[in-house]
Motif scaffolding. Structure first.
Motif, PDB file in Angstrom:
ATOM      1  N   MET A 186       0.821  -1.205   0.000  1.00 51.31           N
ATOM      2  CA  MET A 186       0.000   0.000   0.000  1.00 51.31           C
ATOM      3  C   MET A 186       0.858   1.258   0.000  1.00 51.31           C
ATOM      4  SD  MET A 186      -3.132  -0.626  -0.298  1.00 51.31           S
ATOM      5  CE  MET A 186      -4.573  -1.587   0.107  1.00 51.31           C
ATOM      6  N   MET A 187       1.899   1.278   0.802  1.00 50.98           N
ATOM      7  CA  MET A 187       2.701   2.494   0.910  1.00 50.98           C
ATOM      8  C   MET A 187       3.620   2.674  -0.293  1.00 50.98           C
ATOM      9  SD  MET A 187       1.617   3.695   3.717  1.00 50.98           S
ATOM     10  CE  MET A 187       2.673   5.017   4.271  1.00 50.98           C
ATOM     11  N   TYR A 225      -4.833  -1.004  18.120  1.00 52.82           N
ATOM     12  CA  TYR A 225      -5.682  -0.742  16.965  1.00 52.82           C
ATOM     13  C   TYR A 225      -6.089   0.719  16.867  1.00 52.82           C
ATOM     14  CZ  TYR A 225      -5.943  -4.953  14.397  1.00 52.82           C
ATOM     15  OH  TYR A 225      -5.605  -5.970  13.553  1.00 52.82           O
ATOM     16  N   LEU A 266      -7.099   8.232  -0.397  1.00 47.36           N
ATOM     17  CA  LEU A 266      -7.895   7.378  -1.280  1.00 47.36           C
ATOM     18  C   LEU A 266      -9.198   8.051  -1.703  1.00 47.36           C
ATOM     19  CD1 LEU A 266      -6.774   4.681  -2.042  1.00 47.36           C
ATOM     20  CD2 LEU A 266      -8.522   3.594  -0.673  1.00 47.36           C
TER      21      LEU A 266
HETATM   22  C1  HEM Z   1      -8.935  -1.112   1.658  1.00 52.26           C
HETATM   23  C2  HEM Z   1      -9.176  -1.323   2.877  1.00 52.26           C
HETATM   24  C3  HEM Z   1      -8.125  -1.641   3.915  1.00 52.26           C
HETATM   25  C4  HEM Z   1      -8.297  -2.522   4.920  1.00 52.26           C
HETATM   26  C5  HEM Z   1      -9.543  -3.358   5.186  1.00 52.26           C
HETATM   27  C6  HEM Z   1      -7.068  -2.544   5.681  1.00 52.26           C
HETATM   28  C7  HEM Z   1      -6.869  -3.338   6.801  1.00 52.26           C
HETATM   29  C8  HEM Z   1      -5.674  -3.432   7.496  1.00 52.26           C
HETATM   30  C9  HEM Z   1      -5.412  -4.347   8.553  1.00 52.26           C
HETATM   31  C10 HEM Z   1      -6.402  -5.363   9.079  1.00 52.26           C
HETATM   32  C11 HEM Z   1      -4.133  -4.156   8.962  1.00 52.26           C
HETATM   33  C12 HEM Z   1      -3.341  -4.951   9.980  1.00 52.26           C
HETATM   34  C13 HEM Z   1      -3.576  -4.672  11.356  1.00 52.26           C
HETATM   35  C14 HEM Z   1      -2.629  -5.454  12.216  1.00 52.26           C
HETATM   36  O1  HEM Z   1      -2.733  -6.689  12.326  1.00 52.26           O
HETATM   37  O2  HEM Z   1      -1.767  -4.801  12.799  1.00 52.26           O
HETATM   38  C15 HEM Z   1      -3.594  -3.092   8.173  1.00 52.26           C
HETATM   39  C16 HEM Z   1      -2.312  -2.595   8.314  1.00 52.26           C
HETATM   40  C17 HEM Z   1      -1.805  -1.584   7.535  1.00 52.26           C
HETATM   41  N1  HEM Z   1      -2.433  -0.921   6.487  1.00 52.26           N
HETATM   42 FE1  HEM Z   1      -4.305  -1.305   5.821  1.00 52.26          FE
HETATM   43  N2  HEM Z   1      -6.179  -1.678   5.137  1.00 52.26           N
HETATM   44  C18 HEM Z   1      -6.778  -1.098   4.047  1.00 52.26           C
HETATM   45  C19 HEM Z   1      -6.220  -0.134   3.209  1.00 52.26           C
HETATM   46  C20 HEM Z   1      -4.971   0.443   3.388  1.00 52.26           C
HETATM   47  C21 HEM Z   1      -4.449   1.517   2.586  1.00 52.26           C
HETATM   48  C22 HEM Z   1      -5.147   2.170   1.408  1.00 52.26           C
HETATM   49  C23 HEM Z   1      -3.207   1.795   3.079  1.00 52.26           C
HETATM   50  C24 HEM Z   1      -2.183   2.817   2.644  1.00 52.26           C
HETATM   51  C25 HEM Z   1      -2.249   3.656   1.682  1.00 52.26           C
HETATM   52  C26 HEM Z   1      -2.968   0.896   4.186  1.00 52.26           C
HETATM   53  C27 HEM Z   1      -1.804   0.888   4.946  1.00 52.26           C
HETATM   54  C28 HEM Z   1      -1.561   0.014   5.982  1.00 52.26           C
HETATM   55  C29 HEM Z   1      -0.326  -0.030   6.723  1.00 52.26           C
HETATM   56  C30 HEM Z   1       0.902   0.851   6.482  1.00 52.26           C
HETATM   57  C31 HEM Z   1      -0.464  -1.037   7.685  1.00 52.26           C
HETATM   58  C32 HEM Z   1       0.562  -1.446   8.726  1.00 52.26           C
HETATM   59  C33 HEM Z   1       1.270  -2.689   8.366  1.00 52.26           C
HETATM   60  C34 HEM Z   1       2.196  -3.089   9.440  1.00 52.26           C
HETATM   61  O3  HEM Z   1       1.763  -3.185  10.586  1.00 52.26           O
HETATM   62  O4  HEM Z   1       3.393  -3.296   9.122  1.00 52.26           O
HETATM   63  N3  HEM Z   1      -4.062   0.094   4.353  1.00 52.26           N
HETATM   64  N4  HEM Z   1      -4.555  -2.672   7.269  1.00 52.26           N
END
Ligand code: HEM
Ligand SMILES: [Cu+2]
Lengths: 205, 634
Positions: free
Chosen positions: B93-94, B397, B412
């Motif tokens: 994503m990033m 969270y 977005l």
């Molecule tokens: C489209 C819907 C999205 C959902 C449902 C979603 C859901 C999640 C979930 C469940 C986590 C992990 C939580 C965990 O276990 O710590 C996460 C982590 C993350 N998401 Fe998303 N996300 C979405 C979109 C995005 C977008 C668009 C971006 C950035 C532009 C993004 C950036 C991140 C980042 C940077 C992390 C942290 C990863 C890490 O802990 O290393 N997400 N997201």
């Protein structure tokens, strides 16, 4: 016929060997990028130094000062060659470009040779400890850029020598000088860090 | 051509000139030809499509995670797999979606808005795209050969170091960074040169559209921030492959230093993503509220200030590492300061909308959605900037909720608004507004359903990055709601794709300027020809298409038998000299292959750096070797 005003630019030149050229600005940005990179590395070096009691770490020699300092002379003088070439590029003087580029190359190679001799005498490598890692990173990165620019300069020299050059190549000679001034300029804080920091900021038991 | 006639002057031998333009801007044919494209529309579109596929990939990964978390003690994903997936999701994503997407949009739009024919360095542009694509393939090759990274998207040592994560996972991750950074730096360089030197005559800095301003600021941020992440990832990679000691505490290396260097990049990174999004907002608000922007100067200054302040905040990601109190105070204050500059912009948009005649299009819906979500995300940001609160919710969270509110709300939603706004320009057809509105509401509801409960769940103590949780904690119901929300977001995504596909095929023909918008990209055909404008426009106002037709002006006298545009002066955009673009070329592709051999190989054997450099050097000589008569003195 036209109800619109128009600006006729057919009289303007189709190139300009100067800082008005987009390429010059692109090159300037590349020096910003590399400058930031070396700046961060220098900051990281001193940050690391502050967290250590003994510097350079035990076993590492103090780097020699004489040869690297002498090497500054041909290095700085090589900018004159670069300047000569770039001014000649603006005036489209082939002879001046050849002489300037040649001078630039010869002096730069001499400075590089001196650097490598000194590098050879280091009694630590990049694996030894944190100072080793930084010193080799500085030397490695800067020398990489340095050699890359020498190759680029040599290619330009060949193009001018064989006469395959036009405004684009002349502009190349001009922006090549921007890169070269930058590489020389940025070497000075690196040189101070590598060779002098252990002396003025060091503390070895 | 007929479509653009009302916007271009009637010149005696116009038909001939346009025919010549067509010929000199034609793409080369065949597969090799396709690999040689250098027009900004082609490269921009490639970026946009590739980055969109990455959004879908990251989204699919998110759904896998949400499925696993739907109920306590779920066994859908193993702990290791979960680690891989959240890391790959964050990384994708990033690095592979958000930044390249913003760059793709910029590559497409900036030359049009500046009224020129291509970016300043078309070959560099092509090279940057190939590097990005190879970076994508490199990371996902790892993912599909069971070597996905699994140490989080910021890969902190010592966990990510050679002792604790042997194998190649982290090396793939670190080298993927190098690929995408090269690409981002190429784009930043050429965007700055384009904006500085190739604006339409008359487009002095104080007449520049706010979107172009946002890209100028973003590009400078890329130039000063990306080198930091190159250093951070090189620390890791060289410690892992050639045994340097940068982050090895046993030999004086420092894992905390890695965090500093990473976040010196990482904080600006989020602004690199969302400042262009703010540019979208400005462009869309002006066009759809049908009014000049309220407080242009304040907007520009606020954006510039944003850019500067962004470099003074990074330590707020490190409050939990323990800081001297003065450091805590400083970084709390600076982090809160960003609310001021963001607030100025929000009020200017609100004032513009308030006093304008807003048309409630889908694009504007997404902007309203942005305003709501982004303000919530911004407020939790101010909360997190306070050290005691940060300690309380660090790595819970609550943080996940916060950064998805700012990333999805801040980037977005404006991006989807931008898709709806510029789709007619890029494809020549309108998107369906009815499906569009449905699309908006589904995404908006799905988003809040997914991420709002995460605030509460974080306050209840659920840590991030856990693959499951016991039922007794009572986190089950919220998690279940979030998973439903995530699937609703998925439906929103499908609606969007369906709308794109059907509109692309049979949408209403858009014409040059369907929104009656103000900026120069709307002054030409939809989709634009490869040369963008038959006659380069002159900007006679800050809103060049809203001035009386008799006030308009055009540039004549450029040569059409080769790819030419105009270089203007930096401040006032006065014509200075003509500029000849290089022709299409396969060399950027070949060079990217050579560099890739070096980058990819060096993960396995450091000597590949040498071979890669030699090959790249040869490729560059091929790239710059003079050929053809267009190079001769004229
Ligand atoms: C489209 C819907 C999205 C959902 C449902 C979603 C859901 C999640 C979930 C469940 C986590 C992990 C939580 C965990 O276990 O710590 C996460 C982590 C993350 N998401 Fe998303 N996300 C979405 C979109 C995005 C977008 C668009 C971006 C950035 C532009 C993004 C950036 C991140 C980042 C940077 C992390 C942290 C990863 C890490 O802990 O290393 N997400 N997201
Ligand atoms: Cu931050």
């Amino acid at each position: 016929m036209t109800e619109f005003r128009t600006i006729d630019v057919s009289g303007l030149p189709s190139y300009d060997v100067s800082s008005q050229s987009p390429l010059w600005w692109g090159q300037l940005m590349i020096t910003f990028i590399e400058g930031t990179m070396f700046g961060i590395l220098i900051a990281a070096y001193f940050y690391t130094r502050l967290r250590m009691d003994v510097w350079p770490p035990p076993g590492d020699q103090y780097p020699h000062l004489l040869l690297p300092s002498l090497a500054l002379v041909p290095l700085i003088l090589s900018c004159a060659g670069s300047y000569w070439a770039s001014e000649s590029a603006k005036k489209n003087s082939r002879l001046g470009m050849i002489a300037g580029l040649l001078l630039n190359l010869v002096l730069a190679v001499i400075a590089l040779a001196m650097r490598i001799v000194e590098w050879h005498s280091l009694n630590f490598n990049w694996k030894a400890d944190i100072q080793g890692s930084y010193v080799w990173a500085f030397l490695g990165l800067h020398t990489f850029d340095y050699i890359a620019d020498l190759v680029f300069t040599a290619v330009l020299l060949v193009l001018v020598l064989i006469g395959r050059y036009g405004p684009k190549q002349r502009l190349g000679v001009h922006v090549d000088s921007v890169v070269w001034y930058f590489l020389v300029l940025i070497w000075i804080p690196i040189y101070v860090t590598i060779y002098w920091a252990p002396v003025f900021a060091g503390s070895q038991q | 051509m007929t479509a653009t006639q009302d916007f271009t002057p009637q010149i005696p031998n116009q038909a001939e000139e346009v025919e010549q333009l067509h010929r000199s801007w034609r793409h080369p044919r065949g597969v090799l030809g396709w690999l040689s494209y250098t027009t900004h529309q082609a490269i921009g579109t490639r970026y946009i499509i590739t980055a969109f596929i990455m959004l879908l990939t990251g989204g699919a990964e998110a759904l896998l995670m949400r499925t696993q978390l739907a109920r306590p003690n779920n066994g859908f994903l193993s702990p290791d797999r979960y680690n891989e997936i959240f890391t790959t999701h964050g990384t994708t994503m990033m690095f592979l979606f958000a930044v390249p997407m913003m760059e793709g949009m910029a590559i497409y739009l900036v030359p049009l808005m500046c009224g020129t024919r291509n970016v300043a360095f078309p070959r560099l542009n092509a090279f940057g795209y190939w590097m990005f694509l190879f970076g994508v393939l490199f990371l996902y090759w790892g993912v599909f050969t069971n070597a996905a990274p699994d140490v989080g998207w910021f890969a902190y040592p010592p966990l990510s170091g050679p002792q604790f994560t042997p194998g190649k996972r982290t090396d793939y991750w670190a080298q993927m960074i190098t690929f995408t950074e090269v690409s981002a730096l190429c784009v930043a360089t050429e965007i700055i040169a384009t904006i500085f030197k190739m604006r339409a005559p008359g487009m002095s800095l104080n007449r520049m559209p706010l979107y172009v301003w946002s890209l100028l600021i973003q590009s400078f941020m890329v130039i000063f921030a990306m080198p930091a992440v190159v250093i951070a990832s090189s620390y890791l990679l060289s410690d892992r492959t050639v045994a340097t000691q940068f982050v090895n505490p046993a030999e004086g290396g420092d894992p905390i230093l890695y965090q500093h260097v990473f976040w010196f990049f990482g904080h600006p990174e989020v602004y690199i993503i969302f400042i262009p999004a703010l540019g979208f907002v400005s462009a869309i608000v002006v066009a759809h509220a049908r009014r000049e922007i309220f407080g242009y100067t304040a907007m520009v200054l606020a954006q510039i200030a944003n850019g500067f302040i962004a470099f003074g905040l990074w330590v707020h990601h490190m409050f939990a590492t323990g800081l001297p109190q003065i450091g805590e105070a400083y970084f709390t204050a600076s982090s809160m300061m960003i609310a001021i500059t963001s607030g100025v912009q929000i009020f200017c948009w609100l004032a513009t909308l308030w006093t304008g005649r807003p048309r409630l299009t889908t694009a504007l819906h997404f902007i309203y959605g942005f305003l709501v979500i982004f303000v919530v995300g911004g407020l939790t940001g101010v909360v997190l900037a306070s050290v005691p609160l940060d300690w309380q919710v660090h790595d819970t969270y609550f943080v996940v909720a916060h950064f998805h509110y700012v990333l999805i709300g801040g980037a977005l939603f404006p991006l989807f608004g931008a898709f709806y706004h510029w789709f007619p320009k890029i494809t020549g057809r309108m998107m369906d507004e009815k499906i569009g509105r449905l699309n908006f509401w589904v995404l908006f509801i799905g988003f809040n359903l997914t991420f709002f409960p995460m605030h509460i769940q974080g306050l209840m103590g659920m840590p991030r990055r856990v693959y499951t949780y016991p039922a007794e904690m009572g986190w089950g119901p919220l998690n279940f709601i979030e998973t439903i929300g995530a699937y609703i977001i998925g439906i929103g995504g499908i609606l969007f794709i369906a709308n794109v596909v059907s509109s692309h095929r049979s949408g209403r023909i858009a014409g040059n300027n369907p929104w009656d918008a103000d900026s120069l990209e709307w002054a030409t055909a939809s989709p634009p020809e490869n040369y963008n404008f038959e006659y380069l426009p002159v900007a006679t106002s800050r809103y060049p298409l809203w001035v009386d037709r008799s006030e308009r002006a055009f540039v004549t006298g450029l040569r059409n038998d080769r790819r030419e545009a105009l270089v203007t002066t930096l401040m006032d955009a006065e014509p200075h000299h003509r500029y000849v673009f290089p022709a299409s070329s396969i060399w950027p592709f070949i060079t990217a292959i050579a560099v890739t051999i070096g980058f990819a190989g060096s993960v396995f054997n450091p000597w590949y750096i040498v071979w890669g450099s030699v090959l790249s050097g040869l490729a560059l000589v091929g790239w710059f070797w003079p050929r053809g008569d267009s190079e001769a003195e004229s």
